[in-house]
Design a protein around this motif. Sequence first.
Motif, PDB file in Angstrom:
ATOM      1  N   ARG A 282     -98.235 -13.112 -21.981  1.00  0.00           N
ATOM      2  CA  ARG A 282     -98.777 -12.562 -23.064  1.00  0.00           C
ATOM      3  C   ARG A 282     -99.448 -11.362 -23.374  1.00  0.00           C
ATOM      4  NH1 ARG A 282     -99.262 -17.932 -22.472  1.00  0.00           N
ATOM      5  NH2 ARG A 282    -101.080 -17.962 -20.859  1.00  0.00           N
ATOM      6  N   LEU A 283     -99.887 -10.984 -22.112  1.00  0.00           N
ATOM      7  CA  LEU A 283    -100.652  -9.610 -21.977  1.00  0.00           C
ATOM      8  C   LEU A 283     -99.544  -8.437 -22.259  1.00  0.00           C
ATOM      9  CD1 LEU A 283    -103.400  -7.969 -21.496  1.00  0.00           C
ATOM     10  CD2 LEU A 283    -102.637  -8.254 -18.822  1.00  0.00           C
ATOM     11  N   ASP A 284     -98.414  -8.722 -21.514  1.00  0.00           N
ATOM     12  CA  ASP A 284     -97.350  -7.629 -21.526  1.00  0.00           C
ATOM     13  C   ASP A 284     -96.824  -7.586 -22.915  1.00  0.00           C
ATOM     14  OD1 ASP A 284     -97.538  -7.120 -18.847  1.00  0.00           O
ATOM     15  OD2 ASP A 284     -95.609  -8.279 -18.523  1.00  0.00           O
ATOM     16  N   ALA A 285     -96.838  -8.641 -23.799  1.00  0.00           N
ATOM     17  CA  ALA A 285     -96.472  -8.485 -25.123  1.00  0.00           C
ATOM     18  C   ALA A 285     -97.446  -8.204 -26.098  1.00  0.00           C
ATOM     19  CB  ALA A 285     -96.126  -9.957 -25.722  1.00  0.00           C
ATOM     20  N   LEU A 286     -98.893  -8.457 -25.861  1.00  0.00           N
ATOM     21  CA  LEU A 286     -99.871  -7.853 -26.666  1.00  0.00           C
ATOM     22  C   LEU A 286     -99.918  -6.145 -26.442  1.00  0.00           C
ATOM     23  CD1 LEU A 286    -102.232  -8.596 -28.719  1.00  0.00           C
ATOM     24  CD2 LEU A 286    -103.504  -8.920 -26.783  1.00  0.00           C
ATOM     25  N   LYS A 287     -99.969  -5.940 -25.176  1.00  0.00           N
ATOM     26  CA  LYS A 287    -100.400  -4.464 -25.003  1.00  0.00           C
ATOM     27  C   LYS A 287     -99.728  -3.598 -25.806  1.00  0.00           C
ATOM     28  CE  LYS A 287    -100.692  -1.175 -21.068  1.00  0.00           C
ATOM     29  NZ  LYS A 287    -100.806  -0.977 -19.726  1.00  0.00           N
ATOM     30  N   PRO A 288     -98.145  -3.508 -25.926  1.00  0.00           N
ATOM     31  CA  PRO A 288     -97.648  -2.496 -26.696  1.00  0.00           C
ATOM     32  C   PRO A 288     -97.755  -2.483 -28.198  1.00  0.00           C
ATOM     33  CG  PRO A 288     -96.026  -4.053 -25.802  1.00  0.00           C
ATOM     34  CD  PRO A 288     -97.371  -4.386 -25.090  1.00  0.00           C
ATOM     35  N   LEU A 289     -98.227  -3.854 -28.632  1.00  0.00           N
ATOM     36  CA  LEU A 289     -98.341  -3.984 -30.022  1.00  0.00           C
ATOM     37  C   LEU A 289     -99.671  -3.408 -30.316  1.00  0.00           C
ATOM     38  CD1 LEU A 289     -97.297  -7.873 -30.363  1.00  0.00           C
ATOM     39  CD2 LEU A 289     -96.127  -5.813 -31.314  1.00  0.00           C
ATOM     40  N   VAL A 290    -100.731  -3.646 -29.663  1.00  0.00           N
ATOM     41  CA  VAL A 290    -101.873  -2.990 -29.940  1.00  0.00           C
ATOM     42  C   VAL A 290    -102.162  -1.628 -29.731  1.00  0.00           C
ATOM     43  CG1 VAL A 290    -104.580  -3.036 -28.965  1.00  0.00           C
ATOM     44  CG2 VAL A 290    -103.264  -5.219 -29.228  1.00  0.00           C
ATOM     45  N   LEU A 291    -101.356  -1.102 -28.854  1.00  0.00           N
ATOM     46  CA  LEU A 291    -101.384   0.276 -28.554  1.00  0.00           C
ATOM     47  C   LEU A 291    -100.872   1.246 -29.662  1.00  0.00           C
ATOM     48  CD1 LEU A 291    -101.020   0.603 -24.609  1.00  0.00           C
ATOM     49  CD2 LEU A 291    -103.185   0.941 -26.018  1.00  0.00           C
ATOM     50  N   ASP A 292     -99.495   0.454 -30.069  1.00  0.00           N
ATOM     51  CA  ASP A 292     -98.794   1.121 -31.252  1.00  0.00           C
ATOM     52  C   ASP A 292     -99.369   1.219 -32.232  1.00  0.00           C
ATOM     53  OD1 ASP A 292     -96.336   2.239 -32.009  1.00  0.00           O
ATOM     54  OD2 ASP A 292     -95.926   0.631 -33.083  1.00  0.00           O
ATOM     55  N   MET A 293    -100.709   0.243 -32.413  1.00  0.00           N
ATOM     56  CA  MET A 293    -101.133   0.145 -33.836  1.00  0.00           C
ATOM     57  C   MET A 293    -102.424   1.448 -33.787  1.00  0.00           C
ATOM     58  SD  MET A 293    -100.497  -2.312 -35.947  1.00  0.00           S
ATOM     59  CE  MET A 293    -102.063  -2.354 -36.867  1.00  0.00           C
ATOM     60  N   TYR A 294    -102.510   2.090 -32.826  1.00  0.00           N
ATOM     61  CA  TYR A 294    -103.612   2.874 -32.718  1.00  0.00           C
ATOM     62  C   TYR A 294    -103.085   4.315 -32.322  1.00  0.00           C
ATOM     63  CZ  TYR A 294    -106.717  -0.605 -33.725  1.00  0.00           C
ATOM     64  OH  TYR A 294    -107.329  -1.861 -34.313  1.00  0.00           O
ATOM     65  N   ALA A 295    -101.673   4.426 -31.662  1.00  0.00           N
ATOM     66  CA  ALA A 295    -101.351   5.627 -31.128  1.00  0.00           C
ATOM     67  C   ALA A 295    -101.038   6.590 -32.330  1.00  0.00           C
ATOM     68  CB  ALA A 295     -99.793   5.490 -30.559  1.00  0.00           C
ATOM     69  N   TYR A 296    -100.606   6.292 -33.522  1.00  0.00           N
ATOM     70  CA  TYR A 296    -100.407   6.937 -34.578  1.00  0.00           C
ATOM     71  C   TYR A 296    -101.709   7.396 -35.532  1.00  0.00           C
ATOM     72  CZ  TYR A 296     -98.552   7.895 -39.275  1.00  0.00           C
ATOM     73  OH  TYR A 296     -98.121   8.586 -40.604  1.00  0.00           O
ATOM     74  N   SER A 297    -102.515   6.334 -35.384  1.00  0.00           N
ATOM     75  CA  SER A 297    -103.674   6.367 -36.290  1.00  0.00           C
ATOM     76  C   SER A 297    -105.188   7.117 -35.620  1.00  0.00           C
ATOM     77  CB  SER A 297    -103.814   5.272 -37.197  1.00  0.00           C
ATOM     78  OG  SER A 297    -104.201   4.211 -36.274  1.00  0.00           O
TER      79      SER A 297
END
Length: 192
Positions: free
Chosen positions: A72-87
């Motif tokens: 679960r942690l491995d799946a959530l991490k890129p989703l969250v980080l991607d949400m803020y990498a651009y913005s």
Amino acid sequence: MEYILRRIPSNDEVLPMAPEETEKQVHYLLGRLVHAFARLDLCIGLQLKWLGPYRGVEVDKLLNPRQPFQNRLDALKPLVLDMYAYSDSIAHGLYREWFERVENTKAIRNNYAHGRWGGWTPVREGFEFAALSWDFNSETMTPSVRMTLQDFERSVVEVERLFGEYMALEKRFRMQGRPSKAWEDEHLQRNA
């Protein structure tokens, strides 16, 4: 059996404790650790449950209690980080640091929950902990660690903080999160 738990003294206090009392305190802290980690796992699962479908990522199989926390942690991490990498680079950095701390505390929880405890002595001297192992070769086995109740409590408090810190990050940066530009462009073209 009734447990009467005493405040854990600071390192500069000398309050001798009977071995039975030390054992009770260790078990109390171990319970807090397991509870805090379960709460953290629930938080990660709930975040995954909404963010996965929002981003078009299949997460249902990960929301099975038989699935390891790490998945679960491995799946959530890129989703969250991607949400803020651009913005929002500040949010991205704070979330990245938070995920790193979760990785560290996961190892603590696994070791402590599955390890062996013993050598109860007065609080100043602490107790012994050994990671779970069936290796009895003295040259290759992991040695036991001597720690104090204060050392153990600091580890427990760190795990307890993680849930609240994630929720504080979520509240602080909720409105700044955006998918990557490539994701936005793809979905805008698809919906045009």
